[in-house]
Design a protein around this motif. Structure first.
Motif, short mmCIF file in Angstrom:
data_model
loop_
_atom_site.label_atom_id
_atom_site.label_comp_id
_atom_site.label_asym_id
_atom_site.label_seq_id
_atom_site.Cartn_x
_atom_site.Cartn_y
_atom_site.Cartn_z
N VAL A 136 -5.10 -8.90 -1.61
CA VAL A 136 -3.91 -9.46 -0.94
C VAL A 136 -4.11 -9.43 0.58
CG1 VAL A 136 -1.45 -9.04 -0.48
CG2 VAL A 136 -2.32 -8.93 -2.82
N ALA A 137 -4.82 -8.42 1.07
CA ALA A 137 -5.05 -8.32 2.51
C ALA A 137 -5.93 -9.47 3.01
CB ALA A 137 -5.67 -6.96 2.84
N VAL A 138 -6.96 -9.82 2.24
CA VAL A 138 -7.78 -10.98 2.59
C VAL A 138 -6.94 -12.24 2.56
CG1 VAL A 138 -9.71 -12.43 1.80
CG2 VAL A 138 -9.98 -9.94 1.85
N ARG A 139 -6.03 -12.35 1.58
CA ARG A 139 -5.15 -13.51 1.51
C ARG A 139 -4.26 -13.60 2.74
NH1 ARG A 139 -3.84 -18.69 0.39
NH2 ARG A 139 -1.76 -18.91 -0.46
N PHE B 212 6.02 -3.96 -4.82
CA PHE B 212 5.27 -4.75 -3.82
C PHE B 212 3.96 -5.22 -4.45
CE2 PHE B 212 4.82 -0.17 -3.08
CZ PHE B 212 3.46 0.02 -3.29
N PRO B 213 3.30 -6.19 -3.78
CA PRO B 213 2.04 -6.71 -4.34
C PRO B 213 0.97 -5.62 -4.40
CG PRO B 213 2.85 -8.13 -2.57
CD PRO B 213 3.70 -6.90 -2.54
N ASN B 214 0.18 -5.61 -5.47
CA ASN B 214 -0.99 -4.74 -5.55
C ASN B 214 -2.03 -5.28 -4.58
OD1 ASN B 214 -3.40 -3.45 -6.14
ND2 ASN B 214 -2.91 -3.27 -8.33
N PRO B 215 -2.34 -4.53 -3.50
CA PRO B 215 -3.20 -5.12 -2.47
C PRO B 215 -4.63 -5.37 -2.96
CG PRO B 215 -2.79 -2.79 -2.01
CD PRO B 215 -1.89 -3.17 -3.16
N PHE B 216 -5.02 -4.71 -4.05
CA PHE B 216 -6.37 -4.88 -4.58
C PHE B 216 -6.46 -5.94 -5.68
CE2 PHE B 216 -6.18 -0.57 -2.98
CZ PHE B 216 -7.33 -0.51 -2.22
N LEU B 217 -5.33 -6.49 -6.08
CA LEU B 217 -5.35 -7.35 -7.26
C LEU B 217 -4.26 -8.42 -7.13
CD1 LEU B 217 -7.17 -7.30 -9.70
CD2 LEU B 217 -5.50 -5.90 -10.90
N ARG B 218 -4.65 -9.53 -6.51
CA ARG B 218 -3.68 -10.61 -6.29
C ARG B 218 -3.07 -11.05 -7.61
NH1 ARG B 218 -6.10 -15.41 -3.00
NH2 ARG B 218 -4.01 -16.29 -3.26
N GLY B 219 -1.74 -11.30 -7.58
CA GLY B 219 -1.05 -11.77 -8.77
C GLY B 219 -0.39 -10.64 -9.54
N TYR B 220 -0.70 -9.41 -9.17
CA TYR B 220 -0.12 -8.24 -9.86
C TYR B 220 0.74 -7.45 -8.88
CZ TYR B 220 -3.45 -9.04 -13.64
OH TYR B 220 -4.16 -9.58 -14.67
N ARG B 221 1.81 -6.86 -9.37
CA ARG B 221 2.70 -6.08 -8.53
C ARG B 221 2.74 -4.62 -8.98
NH1 ARG B 221 5.59 -9.53 -5.37
NH2 ARG B 221 7.43 -8.24 -5.14
N ILE B 222 3.05 -3.78 -8.00
CA ILE B 222 3.14 -2.35 -8.23
C ILE B 222 4.60 -1.94 -8.16
CG2 ILE B 222 2.76 -0.17 -6.97
CD1 ILE B 222 -0.08 -1.26 -6.39
N LEU B 223 5.01 -1.05 -9.04
CA LEU B 223 6.36 -0.49 -8.98
C LEU B 223 6.25 1.01 -8.79
CD1 LEU B 223 9.42 -1.39 -9.39
CD2 LEU B 223 9.19 -0.29 -11.61
N VAL B 224 6.72 1.50 -7.65
CA VAL B 224 6.71 2.95 -7.40
C VAL B 224 8.07 3.50 -7.83
CG1 VAL B 224 6.56 4.74 -5.64
CG2 VAL B 224 5.09 2.71 -5.50
N ILE B 225 8.04 4.52 -8.67
CA ILE B 225 9.26 5.16 -9.17
C ILE B 225 9.34 6.55 -8.55
CG2 ILE B 225 10.55 5.89 -11.22
CD1 ILE B 225 9.00 3.89 -12.85
N GLU B 226 10.34 6.75 -7.68
CA GLU B 226 10.43 7.98 -6.91
C GLU B 226 11.72 8.68 -7.28
OE1 GLU B 226 9.72 8.91 -2.16
OE2 GLU B 226 10.11 6.88 -2.87
N PRO B 227 11.66 9.96 -7.65
CA PRO B 227 12.90 10.67 -7.97
C PRO B 227 13.82 10.69 -6.74
CG PRO B 227 10.96 12.04 -8.40
CD PRO B 227 10.47 10.82 -7.73
N GLN B 228 15.10 10.48 -6.94
CA GLN B 228 16.08 10.52 -5.83
C GLN B 228 16.08 11.91 -5.22
OE1 GLN B 228 17.80 8.29 -4.34
NE2 GLN B 228 18.65 6.77 -5.74
N GLY B 229 16.08 11.96 -3.90
CA GLY B 229 16.07 13.26 -3.21
C GLY B 229 14.79 14.04 -3.48
N GLY B 230 13.79 13.38 -4.10
CA GLY B 230 12.58 14.12 -4.49
C GLY B 230 11.44 13.91 -3.50
#
Lengths: 230, 230, 230
Positions: A136-139, B212-230
């Motif tokens: 994505v960074a290259v894009r 957000f977009p997976n910076p290493f893999l165009r076309g794929y997205r990342i979902l970060v799940i963070e505990p509230q207050g954690g």
């Protein structure tokens, strides 16, 4: 994660929409959420289309951006499966499953490439990944070449009263927002990716922009830059 | 036409965004207009990435959904040109134009595969087509793995106060609507495809989601799940 | 630049969504900004799917449109790298890197193809480029086959009180706007491409249209045409 990446792109076309030269090399620093550059650096290269030396231009703008910003990894637009360039000998590269033309290109540029990669790696201690179009960074760097090229060519078109025709990168469209020229991705799933360049000389105000699909190349758009009153 | 299809997908990633395991196998029943499941069934499998046994998990969730719902045809995520699995011997499969790795995978799982396919075919009398990514029903199952994985991992992240990183399926985005977690397709032409899972335990309220977009893999997205207050 | 291009497309499907025939050959004249036809011409061909003679139908509608409109270049839906058909002998074509099936197809149709290409080239003095799917003009012709097929099949469905199932071209959707049937592209970056056909007999008012994804073929949509009250 801080990624510095580079790409060269955006073509100057002749009246039959054939590419004459690649206009710009761009390096960008990209951080989470990986949608826009947080720093960027450009060179107007006007290099012959498809020349293997494009990769050297990309390494140069990367080195120049690395001198001002730190990063955790470097991405370059060479598709060697994400291998770390600092670990690859010419024999390694020639042993990869890449086209004969790509092998010939690497043979031509290897001595200079090696020197630039070694210097980058030793000065900054980060890997230079040949990840290519998967990054994505290259894009984002590719989109940035479009924004920069539009400002540079609008400046030239206004100065020389000359009509110029740009071939934008694949799935890229240009938007003018106040004094900023933005290149946005039309690729599905890339609706957030944007690269923006300030038009400090107000060159875009002195030209007319017309954008439309390249009739010979689906997925690519043409931007005609016409001097106002010209 | 009533189609039951399955897929496995949605990865748990490490901090460098590398896949650790595939989280979920989903089976869906899809009927005209073929845009959302009318019934669905899940298993949290946490299976090693790229393992040939993924197909066996998919057949298992299919069998479980077939026990509750009738259908006219079954689609599985194996790309053998749409051939009916119940008619293929191992020799037939090894004679197909597929990669050596795929052949080795089928060699490993064939005895169990054969048994599961035969049971499905004899119990329900419908073909099990190895149609793979061409099937919209398989795609809906893939989206469903994302919706289910988000609920399951939000539950885990909240319970263990642990940050978890998901790799969503290709061209997939997560939307929270009331108590439903929806996985929508970003693929062009798939704007109507949606899979939805009820978050009965209100786990999603106890975490923060960042996509957000997976910076290493165009076309794929990342979902970060963070505990509230954690 | 004035481009005349042709394509054949839009299938009549059976109840299992298998293609029976290709319905329409369309020729279009496209000019800057290359997004809609400025002239168009159709033939209802109902030709067997995948028949090599489809290209001959395309050359025929091109010849008919060329008789009424001038152009600078002709694009046909044959993927020979953009080569000029008027310069290619059968030996040249058989020497290209195309599939054995494509070679056999050209062998079958070459005598007629040669005659039609020569006549076009000599009458109009413009090149006939085998540019295929790379051409936006060919894509617009493909969309036009859908708009025309919908009007033709709505007319038939209403007249015969028969339910008909169309397989639309890849990434194409149908919109009814007043008395016009429009085929729009769902391909990313092709949001402006539209082909439109007037429904002079108000056939569409006498049928119900249902459009949904083809469950067996991702990226393609099905249009069911049902006689009203039928």
């Amino acid at each position: 994660m801080r990624i510095i990446a580079a790409d060269s792109g955006t073509a100057l076309l002749d009246k039959a929409y054939r590419p004459k030269v690649v206009l710009t090399a761009a390096a960008v620093l990209v951080e989470e959420p990986f949608t826009q550059p947080t720093a960027q650096h450009f060179r107007l290269i006007e290099e012959e289309y498809g020349k293997p030396t494009l990769l050297l231009h990309e390494l140069q703008v990367i080195a120049e951006l690395c001198a001002r910003h730190s990063c955790d990894v470097i991405h370059v637009d060479a598709s060697l499966g994400g291998a770390a360039l600092e670990t690859l000998s010419l024999v390694d590269i020639l042993g990869l499953r890449i086209t004969p033309q790509a092998k010939q290109a690497f043979r031509t540029i290897y001595p200079k490439l090696r020197k630039m990669v070694d210097r980058l790696y030793h000065q900054h201690g980060v890997s230079i990944l040949a990840i290519g179009k998967d990054s994505v960074a290259v894009r984002i760097a590719e989109l940035a070449t479009a924004a920069y090229s539009v400002v540079a060519m609008a400046t030239r078109a206004a100065a020389k009263a000359e009509l110029l025709i740009l071939g934008l990168p694949r799935m890229c469209t240009i938007q003018v927002q106040g004094s900023a020229v933005r290149a946005a991705s039309l690729e599905p799933g890339e609706h957030e990716l944007i690269a923006s360049v300030e038009d400090r000389g107000n060159a875009v105000e002195r030209v007319r922009l017309r954008e439309f699909p390249n009739p010979f190349l689906r997925g690519y758009r043409i931007l005609v830059i016409e001097p106002q009153g010209g």
